[in-house]
Every structure is written in C-alpha cells, then in structure tokens.
Design a protein around this motif. Structure first.
Motif, PDB file in Angstrom:
ATOM      1  N   LYS A   1       0.647  -1.556  -0.163  1.00  0.00           N
ATOM      2  CA  LYS A   1      -0.102  -0.152   0.163  1.00  0.00           C
ATOM      3  C   LYS A   1       0.743   1.214   0.219  1.00  0.00           C
ATOM      4  CE  LYS A   1      -3.474   2.350   2.949  1.00  0.00           C
ATOM      5  NZ  LYS A   1      -2.238   3.996   3.149  1.00  0.00           N
ATOM      6  N   GLU A   2       0.268   1.737  -0.919  1.00  0.00           N
ATOM      7  CA  GLU A   2       1.506   3.696  -0.897  1.00  0.00           C
ATOM      8  C   GLU A   2       0.718   3.876  -0.011  1.00  0.00           C
ATOM      9  OE1 GLU A   2       4.106   4.169  -2.884  1.00  0.00           O
ATOM     10  OE2 GLU A   2       3.904   2.374  -3.016  1.00  0.00           O
ATOM     11  N   GLU A   3       1.138   5.287   0.372  1.00  0.00           N
ATOM     12  CA  GLU A   3       1.234   6.314   1.743  1.00  0.00           C
ATOM     13  C   GLU A   3      -0.514   6.621   0.949  1.00  0.00           C
ATOM     14  OE1 GLU A   3       3.985   8.261   3.139  1.00  0.00           O
ATOM     15  OE2 GLU A   3       5.029   7.307   4.007  1.00  0.00           O
ATOM     16  N   GLU A   4      -0.373   6.966  -0.192  1.00  0.00           N
ATOM     17  CA  GLU A   4      -1.986   7.924  -0.529  1.00  0.00           C
ATOM     18  C   GLU A   4      -3.451   7.316  -0.683  1.00  0.00           C
ATOM     19  OE1 GLU A   4       0.457   7.180  -3.840  1.00  0.00           O
ATOM     20  OE2 GLU A   4       1.278   8.009  -2.154  1.00  0.00           O
ATOM     21  N   ASP A   5      -2.598   5.757  -0.952  1.00  0.00           N
ATOM     22  CA  ASP A   5      -3.941   5.303  -0.903  1.00  0.00           C
ATOM     23  C   ASP A   5      -4.611   4.907   0.053  1.00  0.00           C
ATOM     24  OD1 ASP A   5      -2.780   4.950  -3.602  1.00  0.00           O
ATOM     25  OD2 ASP A   5      -1.659   2.277  -2.857  1.00  0.00           O
ATOM     26  N   LYS A   6      -6.283   5.347  -0.123  1.00  0.00           N
ATOM     27  CA  LYS A   6      -7.373   5.057   1.100  1.00  0.00           C
ATOM     28  C   LYS A   6      -7.709   3.956   1.260  1.00  0.00           C
ATOM     29  CE  LYS A   6      -6.755   9.791   0.923  1.00  0.00           C
ATOM     30  NZ  LYS A   6      -5.874  10.649   1.769  1.00  0.00           N
ATOM     31  N   THR A   7      -7.198   2.515   0.883  1.00  0.00           N
ATOM     32  CA  THR A   7      -8.322   1.276   0.913  1.00  0.00           C
ATOM     33  C   THR A   7      -7.220   0.593   2.416  1.00  0.00           C
ATOM     34  OG1 THR A   7      -8.861  -0.270   0.535  1.00  0.00           O
ATOM     35  CG2 THR A   7      -7.238   0.302  -1.087  1.00  0.00           C
ATOM     36  N   ASP A   8      -7.389   0.101   2.829  1.00  0.00           N
ATOM     37  CA  ASP A   8      -7.098  -1.059   3.867  1.00  0.00           C
ATOM     38  C   ASP A   8      -6.773  -3.074   3.192  1.00  0.00           C
ATOM     39  OD1 ASP A   8      -7.101   0.662   5.718  1.00  0.00           O
ATOM     40  OD2 ASP A   8      -9.087   0.188   6.741  1.00  0.00           O
ATOM     41  N   ASP A   9      -7.221  -2.873   1.749  1.00  0.00           N
ATOM     42  CA  ASP A   9      -6.846  -4.160   1.094  1.00  0.00           C
ATOM     43  C   ASP A   9      -5.568  -4.604   0.670  1.00  0.00           C
ATOM     44  OD1 ASP A   9      -8.477  -6.392   0.867  1.00  0.00           O
ATOM     45  OD2 ASP A   9      -8.516  -5.660  -1.023  1.00  0.00           O
ATOM     46  N   TYR A  10      -4.687  -4.309   1.910  1.00  0.00           N
ATOM     47  CA  TYR A  10      -3.442  -4.804   1.023  1.00  0.00           C
ATOM     48  C   TYR A  10      -2.267  -5.773   2.550  1.00  0.00           C
ATOM     49  CZ  TYR A  10      -3.863  -0.198  -2.104  1.00  0.00           C
ATOM     50  OH  TYR A  10      -4.368  -0.179  -2.957  1.00  0.00           O
ATOM     51  N   ILE A  11      -1.782  -5.922   2.273  1.00  0.00           N
ATOM     52  CA  ILE A  11      -0.760  -7.117   2.532  1.00  0.00           C
ATOM     53  C   ILE A  11       0.188  -6.297   4.004  1.00  0.00           C
ATOM     54  CG2 ILE A  11       1.053  -9.474   3.236  1.00  0.00           C
ATOM     55  CD1 ILE A  11      -0.509  -9.750   0.422  1.00  0.00           C
ATOM     56  N   PHE A  12       1.105  -5.491   2.830  1.00  0.00           N
ATOM     57  CA  PHE A  12       1.702  -4.342   3.922  1.00  0.00           C
ATOM     58  C   PHE A  12       1.615  -3.145   2.914  1.00  0.00           C
ATOM     59  CE2 PHE A  12       4.757  -8.686   2.625  1.00  0.00           C
ATOM     60  CZ  PHE A  12       4.834  -8.399   4.042  1.00  0.00           C
TER      61      PHE A  12
ATOM     62  N   LYS B   1       2.772   0.622   3.829  1.00  0.00           N
ATOM     63  CA  LYS B   1       4.855   1.854   3.777  1.00  0.00           C
ATOM     64  C   LYS B   1       4.604   2.887   5.030  1.00  0.00           C
ATOM     65  CE  LYS B   1       6.529   1.644  -1.093  1.00  0.00           C
ATOM     66  NZ  LYS B   1       7.195   1.951  -2.012  1.00  0.00           N
ATOM     67  N   ASP B   2       4.539   2.638   5.310  1.00  0.00           N
ATOM     68  CA  ASP B   2       4.781   2.655   7.380  1.00  0.00           C
ATOM     69  C   ASP B   2       5.771   2.553   8.096  1.00  0.00           C
ATOM     70  OD1 ASP B   2       3.873   1.009   8.215  1.00  0.00           O
ATOM     71  OD2 ASP B   2       1.846   1.782   8.756  1.00  0.00           O
ATOM     72  N   GLN B   3       6.156   3.810   9.217  1.00  0.00           N
ATOM     73  CA  GLN B   3       6.872   3.352  10.428  1.00  0.00           C
ATOM     74  C   GLN B   3       6.941   2.155  10.147  1.00  0.00           C
ATOM     75  OE1 GLN B   3       9.984   4.752  10.582  1.00  0.00           O
ATOM     76  NE2 GLN B   3      10.768   3.390  11.355  1.00  0.00           N
ATOM     77  N   LYS B   4       5.361   1.319  11.292  1.00  0.00           N
ATOM     78  CA  LYS B   4       5.332   0.107  11.937  1.00  0.00           C
ATOM     79  C   LYS B   4       5.632  -1.745  10.998  1.00  0.00           C
ATOM     80  CE  LYS B   4       1.389  -0.706  14.064  1.00  0.00           C
ATOM     81  NZ  LYS B   4      -0.045  -0.663  14.707  1.00  0.00           N
ATOM     82  N   THR B   5       5.717  -1.306   9.833  1.00  0.00           N
ATOM     83  CA  THR B   5       5.748  -2.363   8.798  1.00  0.00           C
ATOM     84  C   THR B   5       7.326  -2.995   8.630  1.00  0.00           C
ATOM     85  OG1 THR B   5       4.022  -2.116   7.720  1.00  0.00           O
ATOM     86  CG2 THR B   5       5.717  -3.441   6.518  1.00  0.00           C
TER      87      THR B   5
END
Length: 50
Positions: free
Chosen positions: A5-16, A18-22
């Motif tokens: 998931k890129e940061e600008e995408d608005k959906t939660d349907d991703y496996i990973f 791109k944030d600090q936790k991941t």
C-alpha cells in the motif's frame, strides 16, 4: 488484493503498508532470522556436522 500500500492510497485491502510499523517489524524479523541461521551454522561447526 494488492501487495504493498502506498501512503496516498485510501483503502485497507493490502498485505503490507509503507509505514514505520511495517518497516520496523520487517527489520526485526530479518535480524532474528539472521541470528537463527548463524546459530544453526555455529552449532553445526561445534558438533562437527559440517
């Protein structure tokens, strides 16, 4: 379902995402796997399996 998931995408349907936790969890997992592999190799030399 997408993989990253890129940061600008608005959906939660991703496996990973791109944030600090991941990034921190994947770094931790990689370090633990390296330590485990080194432990297996070291024990192989210690018990003369190699």
């Amino acid at each position: 379902m997408k993989f990253v998931k890129e940061e600008e995408d608005k959906t939660d349907d991703y496996i990973f995402q791109k944030d600090q936790k991941t990034k921190s969890v994947s770094s931790f997992t990689l370090i633990v796997l390296i330590i485990l592999i080194l432990g297996v190799v070291a024990s192989g030399f210690y018990f003369k399996w190699f």
